[in-house]
Design an enzyme around this catalytic site. Structure first.
Site, PDB file in Angstrom:
ATOM      1  N   ASP A 288     -59.695 -30.157 -65.971  1.00 54.97           N
ATOM      2  CA  ASP A 288     -60.978 -30.458 -66.615  1.00 54.97           C
ATOM      3  C   ASP A 288     -60.754 -31.396 -67.802  1.00 54.97           C
ATOM      4  O   ASP A 288     -60.182 -30.986 -68.815  1.00 54.97           O
ATOM      5  CB  ASP A 288     -61.629 -29.153 -67.089  1.00 54.97           C
ATOM      6  CG  ASP A 288     -63.001 -29.348 -67.706  1.00 54.97           C
ATOM      7  OD1 ASP A 288     -63.407 -30.505 -67.929  1.00 54.97           O
ATOM      8  OD2 ASP A 288     -63.665 -28.338 -67.973  1.00 54.97           O
TER       9      ASP A 288
ATOM     10  N   CYS B  45     -70.168 -24.706 -68.236  1.00 51.04           N
ATOM     11  CA  CYS B  45     -70.222 -25.965 -68.978  1.00 51.04           C
ATOM     12  C   CYS B  45     -70.827 -25.719 -70.364  1.00 51.04           C
ATOM     13  O   CYS B  45     -70.366 -24.849 -71.092  1.00 51.04           O
ATOM     14  CB  CYS B  45     -70.972 -27.003 -68.157  1.00 51.04           C
ATOM     15  SG  CYS B  45     -70.826 -28.691 -68.765  1.00 51.04           S
TER      16      CYS B  45
ATOM     17  N   HIS C 186     -63.604 -29.688 -63.704  1.00 47.86           N
ATOM     18  CA  HIS C 186     -64.849 -29.309 -64.355  1.00 47.86           C
ATOM     19  C   HIS C 186     -65.924 -29.118 -63.288  1.00 47.86           C
ATOM     20  O   HIS C 186     -66.012 -29.882 -62.337  1.00 47.86           O
ATOM     21  CB  HIS C 186     -65.275 -30.402 -65.348  1.00 47.86           C
ATOM     22  CG  HIS C 186     -66.409 -29.983 -66.218  1.00 47.86           C
ATOM     23  ND1 HIS C 186     -66.259 -29.095 -67.263  1.00 47.86           N
ATOM     24  CD2 HIS C 186     -67.728 -30.317 -66.191  1.00 47.86           C
ATOM     25  CE1 HIS C 186     -67.421 -28.910 -67.853  1.00 47.86           C
ATOM     26  NE2 HIS C 186     -68.331 -29.628 -67.212  1.00 47.86           N
TER      27      HIS C 186
END
Length: 245
Positions: free
Chosen positions: A183, A125, A214
């Site tokens: 994502d 991330c 994600h």
């Protein structure tokens, strides 16, 4: 390998940064991985991920990425309150301060008795972005970046022209970019933009897009994909064994 953990406080230009160190117990010297977390800092899933990597023969250092903005030891919850605080921190800390954090960790590892001085980086991330960012430093020999946010959009604060996308050509080590096609934080056009930049800047990179959402690496929550996560760990270990040993 059996590993041990300890807390390490490292001085940086913006204050003391708490880091969590995972390393093999056995005598000898080992290469190192700087592991950058999500916005929530070192949660239980991040700690387990770091332990997995350390158990394959690496010293793994997990920094508190927003140490200037929180008391030492802060871990944000995977809820709306934690997400809001983490995102606020993300937009409050300039990339230049992340750069100086990276330099401080490199200095620490260079003087670590059990470290070979060969260092890579990994992250998820915002940590994927920070591992990409860390790879701008020539001391970092390789980077494994999982669903890195905010590179394509250039939304993190920094001096003009010092964003990670623009500076991609400064990466000298080997780069692995891993994306989930489902994502929403990095849509298709964003991934294509980054891919084209890496091609144009002649970066040595591997590119992989998987059918994942994600945070598919995070072993808590309904987006976790254990099979994909296992493959990513194996791919990361292979990259670091090849580039750091």
């Amino acid at each position: 390998m059996i590993i041990e953990t300890q807390t390490v406080d490292i001085d940086t230009p913006t204050g003391v940064m708490r880091c969590y160190q995972y390393s093999p117990v056995a005598e000898g010297q080992y290469p190192a991985i700087i592991y950058y977390s999500e916005i929530f800092q070192q949660t239980a899933p991040i700690a387990r991920a770091a332990a997995v990597m350390a158990g394959h023969g690496f010293i793994v250092l997990v920094p508190e990425v927003f140490h200037e903005l929180n008391p030492r030891g802060t871990v944000l919850a995977y809820d709306d309150k934690g997400k809001d605080k983490g995102n606020a921190d993300k937009f409050a800390k300039p990339l230049e301060d992340h750069d100086s954090d990276t330099e401080a960790m490199i200095d620490y590892l260079d003087n670590h008795a059990k470290c070979t001085g060969r260092i890579g980086t990994m992250g998820v991330c915002i940590g994927g972005h920070l591992s990409f960012r860390a790879a701008l430093n020539p001391a970092l020999l390789s980077a494994f970046c999982l669903y890195a946010t905010d590179i394509h959009s250039n939304t993190l604060p920094c001096q003009e022209g010092n964003d990670s996308y623009t500076r991609a050509g400064d990466i000298q080590g080997e780069l692995a970019m891993i994306w989930g096609k489902q994502d929403p934080h990095v849509p298709t056009e964003g991934r294509q933009k980054i891919y084209q930049q890496l091609i144009e800047q002649d970066v040595n990179f591997t590119w992989l897009e998987v059918n994942g959402q994600h945070a598919f690496m995070r072993d808590e929550g309904d987006r976790y994909d254990p099979e994909l996560a296992l493959k990513m760990y194996l791919d990361a270990v292979a990259l670091f064994r090849r580039t750091l040993n």
